[in-house]
Design a protein around this motif. Sequence first.
Motif, mmCIF file in Angstrom:
data_model
loop_
_atom_site.group_PDB
_atom_site.id
_atom_site.type_symbol
_atom_site.label_atom_id
_atom_site.label_comp_id
_atom_site.label_asym_id
_atom_site.label_seq_id
_atom_site.Cartn_x
_atom_site.Cartn_y
_atom_site.Cartn_z
ATOM 1 N N UNK A 5 0.851 -1.189 0.000
ATOM 2 C CA UNK A 5 0.000 0.000 0.000
ATOM 3 C C UNK A 5 0.890 1.243 0.000
ATOM 4 N N UNK A 6 0.471 2.238 -0.732
ATOM 5 C CA UNK A 6 1.213 3.489 -0.794
ATOM 6 C C UNK A 6 0.245 4.639 -0.556
ATOM 7 N N UNK A 7 0.706 5.662 0.152
ATOM 8 C CA UNK A 7 -0.122 6.846 0.395
ATOM 9 C C UNK A 7 0.487 8.026 -0.351
ATOM 10 N N UNK A 8 -0.350 8.688 -1.148
ATOM 11 C CA UNK A 8 0.061 9.869 -1.900
ATOM 12 C C UNK A 8 -0.588 11.079 -1.242
ATOM 13 N N UNK A 9 0.214 11.982 -0.708
ATOM 14 C CA UNK A 9 -0.329 13.201 -0.104
ATOM 15 C C UNK A 9 -0.267 14.309 -1.146
ATOM 16 N N UNK A 25 2.198 6.160 -9.143
ATOM 17 C CA UNK A 25 2.194 5.162 -8.060
ATOM 18 C C UNK A 25 1.593 3.847 -8.542
ATOM 19 N N UNK A 26 0.533 3.929 -9.327
ATOM 20 C CA UNK A 26 -0.128 2.717 -9.815
ATOM 21 C C UNK A 26 0.688 2.007 -10.907
ATOM 22 N N UNK A 30 4.914 -3.273 -7.969
ATOM 23 C CA UNK A 30 4.904 -3.839 -6.616
ATOM 24 C C UNK A 30 3.771 -3.279 -5.755
ATOM 25 N N UNK A 31 3.143 -2.197 -6.216
ATOM 26 C CA UNK A 31 2.072 -1.557 -5.442
ATOM 27 C C UNK A 31 0.722 -2.060 -5.942
ATOM 28 N N UNK A 32 -0.126 -2.524 -5.002
ATOM 29 C CA UNK A 32 -1.442 -3.015 -5.417
ATOM 30 C C UNK A 32 -2.581 -2.144 -4.896
ATOM 31 N N UNK A 33 -2.297 -1.320 -3.879
ATOM 32 C CA UNK A 33 -3.312 -0.404 -3.354
ATOM 33 C C UNK A 33 -2.660 0.927 -3.061
ATOM 34 N N UNK A 34 -3.377 2.001 -3.379
ATOM 35 C CA UNK A 34 -2.881 3.315 -2.981
ATOM 36 C C UNK A 34 -4.023 4.130 -2.401
ATOM 37 N N UNK A 35 -3.659 5.086 -1.592
ATOM 38 C CA UNK A 35 -4.618 6.062 -1.086
ATOM 39 C C UNK A 35 -4.070 7.431 -1.456
ATOM 40 N N UNK A 36 -4.866 8.186 -2.192
ATOM 41 C CA UNK A 36 -4.479 9.544 -2.565
ATOM 42 C C UNK A 36 -5.271 10.512 -1.700
ATOM 43 N N UNK A 70 -9.140 5.710 -1.956
ATOM 44 C CA UNK A 70 -8.426 4.434 -1.922
ATOM 45 C C UNK A 70 -8.676 3.711 -3.224
ATOM 46 N N UNK A 71 -7.595 3.314 -3.896
ATOM 47 C CA UNK A 71 -7.679 2.677 -5.201
ATOM 48 C C UNK A 71 -6.973 1.321 -5.149
ATOM 49 N N UNK A 72 -7.645 0.301 -5.698
ATOM 50 C CA UNK A 72 -7.060 -1.044 -5.775
ATOM 51 C C UNK A 72 -6.934 -1.427 -7.244
ATOM 52 N N UNK A 73 -5.809 -2.057 -7.569
ATOM 53 C CA UNK A 73 -5.630 -2.534 -8.945
ATOM 54 C C UNK A 73 -6.470 -3.767 -9.157
#
Length: 73
Positions: A5-9, A25-26, A30-36, A70-73
């Motif tokens: 998981x990665x957080x984008x501020x 980020x997407x 290696x990243x499958x979920x991010x929160x922007x 929150x975004x999931x691939x």
Amino acid sequence: MEVIMKIIDAKGKACPTPVILTKKALEDSSVSKITTLVDNDVARKNVEKFAKKMSYDFNTITKEDAFEISISK
């Protein structure tokens, strides 16, 4: 597969910066979920539009001072 998981501020950033940061980020395999995190409605709508266009699952939570997308691939 491990969920990374990665957080984008992106608060305080004008469009298209939040969308570009989210897209980069997407693109990381290696990243499958991010929160922007964004703090204005235009950025929220644009990030949601991007996620929808790319067929990603997303969920938006409205906080007092920001939107959490929150975004999931």
